[in-house]
Design a protein around this motif. Structure first.
Motif, PDB file in Angstrom:
ATOM      1  N   PRO A  76     -27.949 -10.720 -17.184  1.00 39.48           N
ATOM      2  CA  PRO A  76     -27.853 -11.838 -16.102  1.00 39.48           C
ATOM      3  C   PRO A  76     -28.656 -11.627 -15.009  1.00 39.48           C
ATOM      4  O   PRO A  76     -28.781 -12.357 -14.504  1.00 39.48           O
ATOM      5  N   ARG A  77     -28.595 -10.333 -14.585  1.00 44.22           N
ATOM      6  CA  ARG A  77     -28.610  -9.957 -13.041  1.00 44.22           C
ATOM      7  C   ARG A  77     -30.670 -10.264 -12.627  1.00 44.22           C
ATOM      8  O   ARG A  77     -30.776 -10.899 -11.393  1.00 44.22           O
ATOM      9  N   ALA A  78     -31.440 -10.635 -13.847  1.00 44.57           N
ATOM     10  CA  ALA A  78     -32.681 -10.851 -14.106  1.00 44.57           C
ATOM     11  C   ALA A  78     -32.467 -12.596 -13.390  1.00 44.57           C
ATOM     12  O   ALA A  78     -33.825 -13.186 -13.556  1.00 44.57           O
ATOM     13  N   LEU A  79     -31.722 -13.102 -13.891  1.00 46.78           N
ATOM     14  CA  LEU A  79     -31.449 -14.396 -13.865  1.00 46.78           C
ATOM     15  C   LEU A  79     -31.474 -14.506 -12.309  1.00 46.78           C
ATOM     16  O   LEU A  79     -32.136 -15.778 -11.958  1.00 46.78           O
ATOM     17  N   ARG A 146     -24.310 -16.642 -21.135  1.00 44.65           N
ATOM     18  CA  ARG A 146     -24.213 -15.944 -22.310  1.00 44.65           C
ATOM     19  C   ARG A 146     -25.280 -15.481 -22.867  1.00 44.65           C
ATOM     20  O   ARG A 146     -26.152 -15.945 -23.234  1.00 44.65           O
ATOM     21  N   PRO A 147     -25.087 -14.737 -23.343  1.00 44.48           N
ATOM     22  CA  PRO A 147     -26.402 -13.760 -24.200  1.00 44.48           C
ATOM     23  C   PRO A 147     -26.202 -14.575 -25.956  1.00 44.48           C
ATOM     24  O   PRO A 147     -25.794 -15.633 -26.244  1.00 44.48           O
ATOM     25  N   ARG A 148     -27.665 -14.564 -25.511  1.00 41.39           N
ATOM     26  CA  ARG A 148     -28.437 -15.879 -27.022  1.00 41.39           C
ATOM     27  C   ARG A 148     -27.625 -15.434 -28.065  1.00 41.39           C
ATOM     28  O   ARG A 148     -28.053 -13.984 -28.331  1.00 41.39           O
ATOM     29  N   PRO A 149     -27.237 -15.816 -29.272  1.00 39.93           N
ATOM     30  CA  PRO A 149     -26.884 -15.810 -30.508  1.00 39.93           C
ATOM     31  C   PRO A 149     -27.641 -14.972 -31.402  1.00 39.93           C
ATOM     32  O   PRO A 149     -28.795 -15.617 -31.376  1.00 39.93           O
ATOM     33  N   GLN A 153     -32.231  -9.668 -26.197  1.00 39.29           N
ATOM     34  CA  GLN A 153     -33.290  -9.799 -25.107  1.00 39.29           C
ATOM     35  C   GLN A 153     -32.837 -11.656 -24.542  1.00 39.29           C
ATOM     36  O   GLN A 153     -34.537 -11.247 -24.041  1.00 39.29           O
ATOM     37  N   ASP A 154     -32.290 -11.753 -24.461  1.00 35.76           N
ATOM     38  CA  ASP A 154     -32.508 -13.657 -24.325  1.00 35.76           C
ATOM     39  C   ASP A 154     -31.129 -13.687 -24.115  1.00 35.76           C
ATOM     40  O   ASP A 154     -29.750 -13.325 -24.223  1.00 35.76           O
ATOM     41  N   TRP A 155     -30.833 -14.615 -23.026  1.00 38.94           N
ATOM     42  CA  TRP A 155     -29.936 -15.107 -22.347  1.00 38.94           C
ATOM     43  C   TRP A 155     -30.131 -16.439 -22.090  1.00 38.94           C
ATOM     44  O   TRP A 155     -30.711 -16.970 -21.855  1.00 38.94           O
ATOM     45  N   GLN A 156     -29.000 -16.991 -22.013  1.00 41.75           N
ATOM     46  CA  GLN A 156     -28.299 -18.877 -21.927  1.00 41.75           C
ATOM     47  C   GLN A 156     -27.479 -19.314 -21.009  1.00 41.75           C
ATOM     48  O   GLN A 156     -26.697 -19.010 -20.366  1.00 41.75           O
ATOM     49  N   VAL A 157     -27.857 -20.306 -20.716  1.00 43.03           N
ATOM     50  CA  VAL A 157     -27.196 -20.759 -19.847  1.00 43.03           C
ATOM     51  C   VAL A 157     -27.025 -22.159 -20.107  1.00 43.03           C
ATOM     52  O   VAL A 157     -28.064 -22.896 -20.772  1.00 43.03           O
TER      53      VAL A 157
END
Length: 361
Positions: A76-79, A146-149, A153-157
Motif C-alpha cells: 500500500p505504501r506505493a499508492l 485490500r490485496p487483489r484476490p 503484487q496487486d492492490w485494489q482500491v
C-alpha cells in the motif's frame, strides 16, 4: 461521464446469504449493461458494468455498490507515490462528480491496519485534495484498500458509489431500535409473491420496513401491520408518511395472537419475529412464537405464503413442528447480519400454506 462509458469493475456488497437475490436483481434491472463475474467472498458480487453508475441506486436487495480499481504495486505504501496518488484522486473525483457539490463532506478508509501511518496519511491526502474531513466513523466517501484476490503484487482500491449505504432508505425518518435491514425486507416481500390483488399482513410490524418495501414492489388490495408497542407504531406511522404510503396501510395496536381479521383472509404474511434478546424469559418468547404461528395458520388462505425471519432457529422450528400438516417449508435461508461489534445469524423461512385446512386444533 466519459469515464463510465467503458466497461468498469464494480463490487456489490450484500447481506451474507442474499447473494443470489442480488444477482437476479442486477440482471433484471441493468440487463445488457452488466455482466456478473462471480462472488469473490461471502457477501460480495463482482460485476462489470458499462454506463451511469447511479443506476445502481435502483437496486433494493443490496447494501452498497463500489467502484474497483487495481494498482500493480507490491504494498500500500506505493499508492502514496505521485503517479499512483494522482490516479487514485482521479478515480475518486469521478465518483464525486456524479453528485452535486457538497454532497460528500467526510472520508474514511477501511483496510487491515487502517490506523497505520500509511493509511492515515492516505486518508489525509485524499481529504486535503478534495476539501473533506477525515473520520473513523461512518463517512460520505467510503473507501477500502485490500490485496487483489489471488494476486501477490496487486492492490485494489474500492470507492463506494453513494454517500450512504443503499439500505439507508430516505423514508426512514424514525430509526427504531432493531429495525429490520431494508435489503432483507425487500427479499422477504419478494418471496411472499406480491401482486396488486394481495391481502398482506405484517406480524410484529415494528417501524414498517416490511410494509414499505412491499408497497415499493407493487400496490396491494390490503396491507395490515400489527404490533403491541405504541412506540413502534408511532415510528411506523412516521416512516409511512415519509414514504408516501401512510394512506395505503392499516396499523393495529394489538397482540399477534389475536389479530382482528377473519379466518382465511390473507394470502401474503411476513413477520420479523422477536429474537429474544430483550425478552424477560424463554417461556415468554415461546408463548409469543406459539401464538403468532397459530394465528398465521388461522388467517392464511390455502397456498398463502408466509415469510418469517428469526434468530431463534430451534425455537421456531420446534413450534412450527406443531403445524407441520398446515405448512410446507419451501426454503430456509441462513443469513449473517452485522450486530453491534459482531454478527448474528438469523434465518428466513419461506412457508406455504397447505391446501387442506385442519380445523379445531
Amino acid at each position: 461521464m466519459s469515464f463510465f462509458r467503458q466497461w468498469r469493475d464494480y463490487e456489490i456488497e450484500v447481506v451474507v446469504g442474499l447473494e443470489e437475490f442480488a444477482e437476479h436483481e442486477l440482471k433484471a434491472t441493468l440487463a445488457e449493461s452488466i455482466k456478473v463475474v462471480g462472488r469473490p467472498t461471502a457477501g460480495r458480487v463482482s460485476v462489470k458494468f458499462c454506463g451511469d453508475p447511479r443506476r445502481f441506486e435502483r437496486l433494493r436487495s443490496v447494501t452498497a455498490a463500489h467502484l474497483v480499481c487495481s494498482f500493480h504495486v507490491p504494498r500500500p505504501r506505493a499508492l502514496l507515490g505521485h503517479q499512483n496518488q494522482q490516479s487514485l484522486l482521479r478515480l475518486v473525483k469521478q465518483v464525486l462528480a456524479l453528485y452535486a457539490d457538497g454532497t460528500f463532506s467526510t472520508v474514511r478508509i477501511s483496510a487491515a491496519g487502517a490506523d497505520s501511518r500509511v493509511f492515515v496519511r492516505m486518508k489525509e491526502e485524499v481529504a486535503g485534495a478534495l476539501g473533506l474531513s477525515t473520520t473513523d466513523g461512518p463517512a460520505h466517501l467510503q473507501m477500502a484498500v485490500r490485496p487483489r484476490p489471488g494476486e501477490s503484487q496487486d492492490w485494489q482500491v474500492l470507492v463506494r458509489l453513494a454517500p450512504r449505504p443503499a439500505t439507508a432508505r430516505k423514508w426512514r425518518v424514525c430509526d427504531y431500535p432493531r429495525a429490520l435491514n431494508a435489503a432483507i425486507a425487500n427479499v422477504m416481500v419478494g418471496l411472499a409473491r406480491p401482486s396488486p390483488d394481495q391481502r398482506f399482513l405484517n406480524l410484529f410490524c415494528g417501524s414498517a420496513t416490511l410494509m414499505i418495501e412491499r408497497l415499493e414492489v407493487a400496490p396491494a388490495r390490503l396491507v395490515v401491520g400489527i404490533d403491541r408497542s405504541p412506540k413502534a407504531l408511532a415510528c411506523a406511522a412516521d416512516n409511512l408518511r415519509a414514504s408516501g404510503r401512510y394512506q395505503s396501510v392499516h396499523l393495529v395496536n394489538g397482540d399477534v395472537g389475536a389479530v382482528p381479521m377473519p379466518s382465511s383472509s390473507v394470502d401474503g404474511l411476513v413477520a420479523d419475529f422477536p429474537y429474544g434478546m430483550l425478552v424477560d424469559s424463554n417461556v415468554e418468547i415461546e408463548r409469543v412464537y406459539t401464538e403468532a404461528l397459530g394465528e398465521a395458520t388461522r388467517l392464511a388462505l390455502p397456498r398463502a405464503s408466509f415469510v418469517a425471519i428469526t434468530a431463534r432457529k430451534k425455537l421456531f422450528e420446534s413450534v412450527l413442528g406443531r403445524y407441520q400438516k398446515e405448512w410446507e417449508c419451501v426454503r430456509v435461508i441462513p443469513l449473517q447480519v452485522p450486530f453491534r461489534s459482531g454478527y448474528i445469524n438469523p434465518h428466513i423461512y419461506h412457508l406455504r400454506r397447505t391446501p387442506f385446512r385442519i380445523e379445531n386444533r
